[in-house]
Each structure stands twice: as C-alpha cells, then as structure tokens.
Design a protein around this motif. Sequence first.
Motif, mmCIF file in Angstrom:
data_model
loop_
_atom_site.group_PDB
_atom_site.id
_atom_site.type_symbol
_atom_site.label_atom_id
_atom_site.label_comp_id
_atom_site.label_asym_id
_atom_site.label_seq_id
_atom_site.Cartn_x
_atom_site.Cartn_y
_atom_site.Cartn_z
ATOM 1 N N PHE A 90 11.872 -18.031 9.098
ATOM 2 C CA PHE A 90 11.144 -16.230 8.770
ATOM 3 C C PHE A 90 12.133 -15.545 9.238
ATOM 4 N N TRP A 91 12.798 -15.498 10.579
ATOM 5 C CA TRP A 91 14.409 -14.213 10.711
ATOM 6 C C TRP A 91 15.132 -14.863 10.200
ATOM 7 N N GLN A 92 15.272 -15.636 9.806
ATOM 8 C CA GLN A 92 16.937 -16.594 9.014
ATOM 9 C C GLN A 92 16.716 -15.216 7.461
ATOM 10 N N THR A 93 15.652 -16.064 7.180
ATOM 11 C CA THR A 93 15.022 -15.356 5.891
ATOM 12 C C THR A 93 15.396 -13.639 5.992
ATOM 13 N N MET A 94 14.689 -13.163 7.135
ATOM 14 C CA MET A 94 15.095 -11.356 7.162
ATOM 15 C C MET A 94 15.936 -10.563 7.367
ATOM 16 N N GLN A 95 17.435 -12.074 8.153
ATOM 17 C CA GLN A 95 18.893 -12.009 8.626
ATOM 18 C C GLN A 95 19.144 -12.233 7.349
ATOM 19 N N ARG A 96 19.410 -12.611 6.227
ATOM 20 C CA ARG A 96 20.173 -13.117 5.030
ATOM 21 C C ARG A 96 19.863 -11.897 4.547
ATOM 22 N N GLU A 97 18.356 -11.080 4.152
ATOM 23 C CA GLU A 97 18.072 -10.256 3.159
ATOM 24 C C GLU A 97 18.558 -9.062 3.090
ATOM 25 N N TRP A 98 18.396 -8.678 5.281
ATOM 26 C CA TRP A 98 18.039 -7.377 5.131
ATOM 27 C C TRP A 98 18.926 -6.131 4.548
ATOM 28 N N THR A 99 20.564 -6.645 4.354
ATOM 29 C CA THR A 99 20.776 -5.419 4.415
ATOM 30 C C THR A 99 20.695 -5.579 2.323
ATOM 31 N N ASN A 100 20.152 -6.016 1.871
ATOM 32 C CA ASN A 100 19.952 -5.998 0.553
ATOM 33 C C ASN A 100 18.801 -5.387 0.130
ATOM 34 N N ILE A 101 17.697 -4.787 0.856
ATOM 35 C CA ILE A 101 16.393 -4.763 1.288
ATOM 36 C C ILE A 101 16.700 -3.109 0.598
ATOM 37 N N ASP A 102 16.657 -2.205 -0.309
ATOM 38 C CA ASP A 102 16.735 -0.613 -0.386
ATOM 39 C C ASP A 102 15.706 -0.123 0.008
ATOM 40 N N VAL A 103 16.392 1.473 0.063
ATOM 41 C CA VAL A 103 15.385 2.456 1.057
ATOM 42 C C VAL A 103 13.691 2.407 0.137
ATOM 43 N N LEU A 104 13.868 2.260 -1.184
ATOM 44 C CA LEU A 104 12.399 1.957 -1.218
ATOM 45 C C LEU A 104 11.365 1.143 -0.758
ATOM 46 N N ARG A 105 11.919 -0.386 -0.642
ATOM 47 C CA ARG A 105 10.851 -1.035 0.025
ATOM 48 C C ARG A 105 10.991 -1.860 1.450
ATOM 49 N N MET A 106 11.919 -0.436 2.038
ATOM 50 C CA MET A 106 12.835 -0.860 3.689
ATOM 51 C C MET A 106 11.356 -1.082 4.176
ATOM 52 N N GLU A 107 10.600 0.106 3.531
ATOM 53 C CA GLU A 107 9.457 0.180 4.519
ATOM 54 C C GLU A 107 7.863 -1.326 4.408
ATOM 55 N N LYS A 108 8.101 -1.730 4.016
ATOM 56 C CA LYS A 108 6.903 -2.818 4.030
ATOM 57 C C LYS A 108 7.741 -3.863 4.362
ATOM 58 N N PHE A 109 9.108 -3.790 4.771
ATOM 59 C CA PHE A 109 10.091 -5.393 4.925
ATOM 60 C C PHE A 109 10.071 -5.081 6.578
ATOM 61 N N LEU A 110 9.602 -2.908 6.807
ATOM 62 C CA LEU A 110 9.769 -3.134 8.249
ATOM 63 C C LEU A 110 8.494 -3.550 8.597
ATOM 64 N N LEU A 111 7.010 -3.389 8.081
ATOM 65 C CA LEU A 111 5.474 -3.813 8.104
ATOM 66 C C LEU A 111 5.787 -5.271 8.245
ATOM 67 N N LEU A 112 6.284 -5.839 7.777
ATOM 68 C CA LEU A 112 5.910 -7.486 8.170
ATOM 69 C C LEU A 112 7.181 -8.279 9.071
ATOM 70 N N VAL A 113 7.899 -7.330 9.755
ATOM 71 C CA VAL A 113 8.955 -7.768 10.281
ATOM 72 C C VAL A 113 7.959 -7.494 12.378
ATOM 73 N N ARG A 114 7.193 -6.138 12.208
ATOM 74 C CA ARG A 114 6.446 -5.990 13.329
ATOM 75 C C ARG A 114 5.372 -6.991 13.410
ATOM 76 N N ARG A 115 4.242 -7.027 12.312
ATOM 77 C CA ARG A 115 3.364 -8.241 11.995
ATOM 78 C C ARG A 115 3.852 -9.829 12.248
ATOM 79 N N TYR A 116 5.153 -9.554 12.615
ATOM 80 C CA TYR A 116 6.071 -11.268 13.304
ATOM 81 C C TYR A 116 6.201 -11.070 13.964
ATOM 82 N N LEU A 117 6.508 -10.575 14.490
ATOM 83 C CA LEU A 117 6.399 -10.028 16.216
ATOM 84 C C LEU A 117 5.190 -10.238 17.163
ATOM 85 N N GLY A 118 4.733 -9.226 16.566
ATOM 86 C CA GLY A 118 3.434 -9.719 17.137
ATOM 87 C C GLY A 118 2.436 -10.610 17.005
#
Length: 215
Positions: A90-118
């Motif tokens: 999961f973390w490696q995927t987020m690391q690889r894809e993070w800079t490809n996430i556009d502004v409109l989609r970033m919020e849901k990935f911020l939530l996903l990261v929060r859920r995975y840290l939790g």
Amino acid sequence: MATDIQQTPFVKQLAANDRPTRDAALSSLRTYLSGRRELPALELLKLWKGLFYCMWMSDRPRTQQALADSLADLVSVLPSPSVVPFLRAFWQTMQREWTNIDVLRMEKFLLLVRRYLGATFKVLKEGGWEEGLVKSHVELLLEVPCNVTEVRVPNGMRFHVIDIYVDELERVELLEEGKEEILERVLEPLRALQKGSPTKPVRVKAKEALEDERL
C-alpha cells in the motif's frame, strides 16, 4: 494508468457506484486475502495497482468514503504473516502514484492514507502493543512514508502522515496515562523526521506534531 488487472471486471466492480456490486466484489477479495498466508511482493503490488485504480475511479463522496473504509478493513482479515507485506505494498503504491494524483482526486486519497495509518495502529492495539509487533510496524513506517532520506517519497505524503499521526494514535487510545513507553516507540517515525530530514519544512512539521498538547 491502464494495466491488465485494472481492466478486469473484478476491479471495475470494486469501483462501482452501486453498493451491492461493490460489496460483492469486496467480499470476494476479503475471502481471497483471508486464505493467503504468503503473498508475494509482486502480487501485492499488482493488487494494489488495481485497488488504487478503484479509488481513482470512485467519483461520489459517499462511495469514496465507503470504499476507503472497506479497503482499510481488508487489513483485519489478513493472516498475521501477510499484514506487513500488504501494508508495505500500500505505502509503496502511494509513494509511486502520489505525484500523479490531481487536485480533484487528492481528497479521497488523503482519506485512504488516514484510514490505512489508522488500520496500522489498530493492528498494534489489537495485538496488545506487543514489542515485536510494534517494532515491525514502526520499521515499515520508517521504511516508506516516514523515510528520512528517500527522495522517491513525496514530501506531500510525508506532510499528510505527520498531520494525521497524533489524531490516529488518539483514536486507538494510546495517548492515555500508563502507555508512555509504548507511545515513545510508536512516535519514533516522527522523531526521525524531526531530527534527520534534510528538508526544513518536514523537520518543522514533525516538531509541531511532537509538541501537540495531547502528547
């Protein structure tokens, strides 16, 4: 972003806006993962490429929230030996894809990261904060999202993890009295960033988190 796994009906069903279809696909995935004690790293990365695509395609707020919750809940069905490898993918995927996430989609990935840290901290709590378990998960956080020097880890991801770190510790009741020794071990990734990051804003952000009045 298209790959073979991303084009399978199974992955498309995970991103469906109608709940019955999405739930059926998630149930199948949970069953698959619950029976796998050994999951090769490459297979996990392929799976996470597909799951990332599911989140990417999810376009309604309620669906996005439900999907983030459901994806994080996958951790709870994994056999113990598979938990850290699954989280690493999961973390490696987020690391690889993070800079490809556009502004409109970033919020849901911020939530996903929060859920995975939790989900990570929940695993530790349910494991009784056992020393070896804590060590393995802290090492993973130091390896990827809180890696001090790895240039491939986007600072945006580091900033977000720092932002939510104490919040998620509070959710698993680690900030209560009598748990100071465990808390110190779990805070190691933030201390590492504060002391060792070559980027001043990261050091400052980590310092602010460690000075949170809840700690």
